[in-house]
Structures are given as C-alpha cells and as structure tokens.
Design an enzyme around this catalytic site. Structure first.
Site, PDB file in Angstrom:
ATOM      1  N   GLU A 110       0.825  -1.202   0.000  1.00 11.03           N
ATOM      2  CA  GLU A 110       0.000   0.000   0.000  1.00 11.03           C
ATOM      3  C   GLU A 110       0.864   1.259   0.000  1.00 11.03           C
ATOM      4  O   GLU A 110       2.008   1.232   0.485  1.00 11.03           O
ATOM      5  CB  GLU A 110      -0.895   0.012   1.252  1.00 11.03           C
ATOM      6  CG  GLU A 110      -1.850  -1.158   1.287  1.00 11.03           C
ATOM      7  CD  GLU A 110      -2.658  -1.243   2.570  1.00 11.03           C
ATOM      8  OE1 GLU A 110      -2.429  -0.450   3.497  1.00 11.03           O
ATOM      9  OE2 GLU A 110      -3.537  -2.120   2.626  1.00 11.03           O
ATOM     10  N   CYS A 123       3.553   8.740   0.569  1.00 12.34           N
ATOM     11  CA  CYS A 123       4.045   7.857   1.638  1.00 12.34           C
ATOM     12  C   CYS A 123       4.089   6.438   1.068  1.00 12.34           C
ATOM     13  O   CYS A 123       3.047   5.897   0.667  1.00 12.34           O
ATOM     14  CB  CYS A 123       3.093   7.939   2.835  1.00 12.34           C
ATOM     15  SG  CYS A 123       3.545   6.814   4.152  1.00 12.34           S
ATOM     16  N   CYS A 130       6.338  -6.423   7.921  1.00 14.08           N
ATOM     17  CA  CYS A 130       7.510  -5.892   8.619  1.00 14.08           C
ATOM     18  C   CYS A 130       7.920  -6.866   9.714  1.00 14.08           C
ATOM     19  O   CYS A 130       7.063  -7.464  10.373  1.00 14.08           O
ATOM     20  CB  CYS A 130       7.197  -4.524   9.223  1.00 14.08           C
ATOM     21  SG  CYS A 130       8.619  -3.777  10.040  1.00 14.08           S
ATOM     22  N   CYS A 134       6.506  -3.552  15.999  1.00 11.23           N
ATOM     23  CA  CYS A 134       6.085  -2.496  16.937  1.00 11.23           C
ATOM     24  C   CYS A 134       4.593  -2.699  17.233  1.00 11.23           C
ATOM     25  O   CYS A 134       3.790  -2.874  16.308  1.00 11.23           O
ATOM     26  CB  CYS A 134       6.306  -1.118  16.325  1.00 11.23           C
ATOM     27  SG  CYS A 134       7.986  -0.851  15.741  1.00 11.23           S
ATOM     28  N   CYS A 137       1.559  -0.623  15.610  1.00  9.24           N
ATOM     29  CA  CYS A 137       1.525  -0.552  14.151  1.00  9.24           C
ATOM     30  C   CYS A 137       0.884  -1.805  13.564  1.00  9.24           C
ATOM     31  O   CYS A 137       1.302  -2.934  13.861  1.00  9.24           O
ATOM     32  CB  CYS A 137       2.953  -0.376  13.643  1.00  9.24           C
ATOM     33  SG  CYS A 137       3.120  -0.581  11.879  1.00  9.24           S
ATOM     34  N   CYS A 357      -0.943   6.799   9.609  1.00  5.69           N
ATOM     35  CA  CYS A 357       0.286   6.213  10.128  1.00  5.69           C
ATOM     36  C   CYS A 357      -0.032   5.011  11.004  1.00  5.69           C
ATOM     37  O   CYS A 357      -0.863   5.100  11.907  1.00  5.69           O
ATOM     38  CB  CYS A 357       1.027   7.231  10.990  1.00  5.69           C
ATOM     39  SG  CYS A 357       1.766   8.530  10.057  1.00  5.69           S
TER      40      CYS A 357
HETATM   41  S1  SF4 Z   1       6.290   1.079  12.912  1.00  7.03           S
HETATM   42 FE1  SF4 Z   1       5.416  -0.697  11.803  1.00  7.03          FE
HETATM   43  S2  SF4 Z   1       6.352  -0.672   9.784  1.00  7.03           S
HETATM   44 FE2  SF4 Z   1       7.586   0.699  11.115  1.00  7.03          FE
HETATM   45  S3  SF4 Z   1       9.232  -0.612  11.933  1.00  7.03           S
HETATM   46 FE3  SF4 Z   1       7.572  -0.707  13.434  1.00  7.03          FE
HETATM   47  S4  SF4 Z   1       6.351  -2.504  12.821  1.00  7.03           S
HETATM   48 FE4  SF4 Z   1       7.647  -1.967  11.089  1.00  7.03          FE
END
Ligand code: SF4
Length: 367
Positions: A110, A123, A130, A134, A137, A357
């Site tokens: 995306e 963006c 990933c 985190c 996210c 975000c």
């Molecule tokens: S914020 Fe999301 S995309 Fe960015 S490093 Fe952390 S888990 Fe990965």
C-alpha cells in the site's frame, strides 16, 4: 551465554526477475549498449519511465526511438515494464488516496497520496509486512513477507504522480517518505537504489531532502546510511523514553537500547541546517506523562532535532493501546515547545480508509 536472535536478522535479499524500473540509469545504458543502442536512447527511456511515468513501450511518441528498439523492449526476453498486476484506489474524505497494489510477483502493498497546498507527499512502502513488530503498528502485526525491489518501490511513486499530475503551468514540490509498510533500513540496498533513481538527473530529479526514511532504530543500518555521500533525510521513531517502556512496544529496543541509539544519532553526520526528525507516537497512559515529556526534551537536546508528535491511530491488532485525548495531546505539545524543544503535531491523513500512520496492513480493504 544466550544471545537473542531477532527476526529481522534472519532475512536476506529477495531475488527474482528484474523489471525496467529496477534498472538505474547506468544499468539501463549498459543494457542498451549490449543491445547495440546509444546512451541517448537510454536517457529517453529512463526519462520516459521516471519523469513522464510511462508504463509501456507503446507510450513513447513515434519517431522518438528506433522502431527496432521499441520492438526489442516489447520482446519476451526484455525486462517487463509493469511491476503491478492490479491497482485499487481508496479515496479519503480529506483528499488523500490510499492505493493497494497487487505485485506481479504476488502479494499486496500500500501507499498513500497526500495533497497539501503547493506540495504533494507520497508515503510509500519498502517491504511487504515488517519484521520489527512495533505493537502500535498494524503492519508489524502482519509479520514480514518480503523486501520490495527498487522497481516495486519506485512503481508506487510513479503511479501516484501519473494519477495526480501538477496543475497545468505549476510545479508542486514532491516529498517521498518511506513511512508506509516496512522498516526501510532493513531493506537498505533496495531503498538506496530507489533513492538514487528518484534523485537521478535523468529522472524525477528530486532533491536529497525531498526524500525521507523513517527507522525504528536499527543502529548498524543508521551507521551504514551515515556512510553514503548522498542520502535521504533521517527520521527515527522513539515512541517511549525509557528502555523498559520502549522494549514493551518496540522490540527493536532490546537489540539496540536507547543509550546506544542516541549515541549513534549524536555522531550522525548532518548537512547544513539538517535536523534528525524524532517521531513520537503518543499513546494514552503509556508515554504521555510529564516525565516522558522531560526525557524526550533531554533526548532532543543531544543533537539538532525536531520532534513530530503523532497521536496514535488505533487499530484492531492492538486493542489495548488508545489514542490520547485532544487536551492531553495539546498539553504535551505545548510542554515540549515551552521547554526548548522544537515540536510539531502530525495529523494523520486518510483515517477513514485505514491509510493513516500505523494503519497499513492490507486487511481492512482486502479484495
Ligand atoms: S512502525 Fe510498523 S512498519 Fe515501522 S518498523 Fe515498526 S512494525 Fe515496522
């Protein structure tokens, strides 16, 4: 001694067929020389791809290139043009548009187009999923799927430019931010290849400062980025001000704790007037206390910096994390600025289409 192994340490580069957009200008010129054509032809094709955003050999005006070269570019053994199998657009009520791309090689990614007055921000994603995990996210909850190739990264920018051209007679400033899906420094080689093409004089000719990468704090990769003469702007997600709290929401902190990360940022070679952007996702009751604010201010004083507050965008994968009240956000923002920090609030765009975000996960809009 037991050494913890982190998921991002086990993933190598992805290899597969190369597409036209995977070629730097020098590589395209070398390919064309192999085919018996001149560098001038490579300039025309590279600029057609990257400036005019052409998506097939048929888009080049008749007479611009030898017919034999057009035929060669359309032959099955030539690098294909189109990195995406399909693209869907999800317009937000605030003017931004989220795009969902299905890759030729499989899987979905995306990106988000955000219009501002006289300026456009794209963006983009650097990975599918990933590995950093985190907790605030949605992409982190997907886990890692693959590194995007340079062509898959550039294809997002070029599709959005083609879909949203500047008004006639005007040139809007274009910003590209690697804040979509993925940790860009985990895919540093391909991200830098894409950066070189974005800033290439034969292509879009973006300035180095118009491109930013946002990292969760992969210290060795920050050090590697510092070694490039030409590089994008650095943004670092802080999100908590003690090791205990940060390790809870950003597992990367267990490998590279705050002291090591901040010491690395102190040594990072900044250009004239350049600051490191510290992103701080504000989460109610987790990192919004006065002590947090004081520690964040102290961090920001250690090197030229700017603090970007991002109120949490809630998502299903983390039901326990909540967006702060507006009054708390304003208090935190005022406190930082009244005590010597240079802070701004970033209001995320596209929340109604899960484009804000931390919300990119391919799930809400699955086709
Ligand atoms: S914020 Fe999301 S995309 Fe960015 S490093 Fe952390 S888990 Fe990965």
């Amino acid at each position: 001694m037991v050494t913890e192994t982190f998921p991002w340490e086990q993933i190598g580069e992805s290899h597969r067929r190369r597409y036209m957009l995977d070629y730097s200008f020098e590589e395209l010129a070398a390919l064309f020389r192999d085919w018996g054509y001149k560098d001038a032809h490579a300039k025309t094709v590279f600029s057609g791809l990257h400036r005019k955003c052409y998506r097939s050999a048929d888009e080049f005006r008749p007479g611009l290139l030898p017919k034999t070269l057009i035929a060669r570019m359309k032959s099955p053994e030539a690098p294909p043009f189109e990195v995406f199998r399909s693209i869907q657009a999800f317009p937000s009520g605030d003017g931004s548009v989220k795009y969902l791309y299905e890759l030729q090689e499989g899987g979905r990614i995306e990106s988000v187009y955000m219009p501002f007055e006289n300026r456009t921000t794209f963006c983009i994603s650097s990975q599918m999923g990933c590995a950093l995990g985190c907790t605030f996210c949605a992409t982190g909850a997907m886990g890692f799927r693959k590194h995007l190739t340079p062509g898959e990264i550039l294809g997002q920018v070029l599709h959005m430019r083609r879909s949203h051209p500047d008004p006639p007679g005007q040139t809007y400033r274009t910003n590209v931010v690697f804040m979509g899906m993925g940790e860009p420094l985990h895919n540093l080689n391909n991200v830098m290849h894409a950066f070189d093409s974005l800033t290439d004089p034969h292509g879009l000719v973006l300035s180095q400062r118009d491109v930013s990468v946002s990292t969760s704090g992969l210290v060795p990769k920050i050090q590697q980025l510092a070694g490039f003469d030409r590089r994008p702007q650095l943004m670092v997600s802080i999100a908590a001000t003690s090791d205990e709290a940060r390790s809870n929401i950003m597992p990367v902190n267990r490998a590279y704790p705050l002291a090591r990360l901040l010491a690395t940022l102190e040594r990072y070679p900044l250009r004239k007037n350049e600051r490191i952007m510290l992103s701080y996702v504000l989460i109610a009751g987790v990192n919004d206390s006065r002590d947090d604010a004081d520690r964040l201010i102290a961090m920001g004083r250690r090197f030229p910096s700017m603090i970007n507050l991002i109120p949490l965008n809630e998502h299903e994968s983390s039901p326990d994390l909540n967006e702060p009240e507006e009054a708390r956000l304003q208090w935190f923002f005022n406190y930082l600025n009244e005590h010597g920090a240079f802070a701004t609030i970033r209001r995320s765009r596209g929340r109604d289409v899960a484009a804000a975000c931390g919300q990119l996960s391919n799930q809400q809009l699955a086709v």
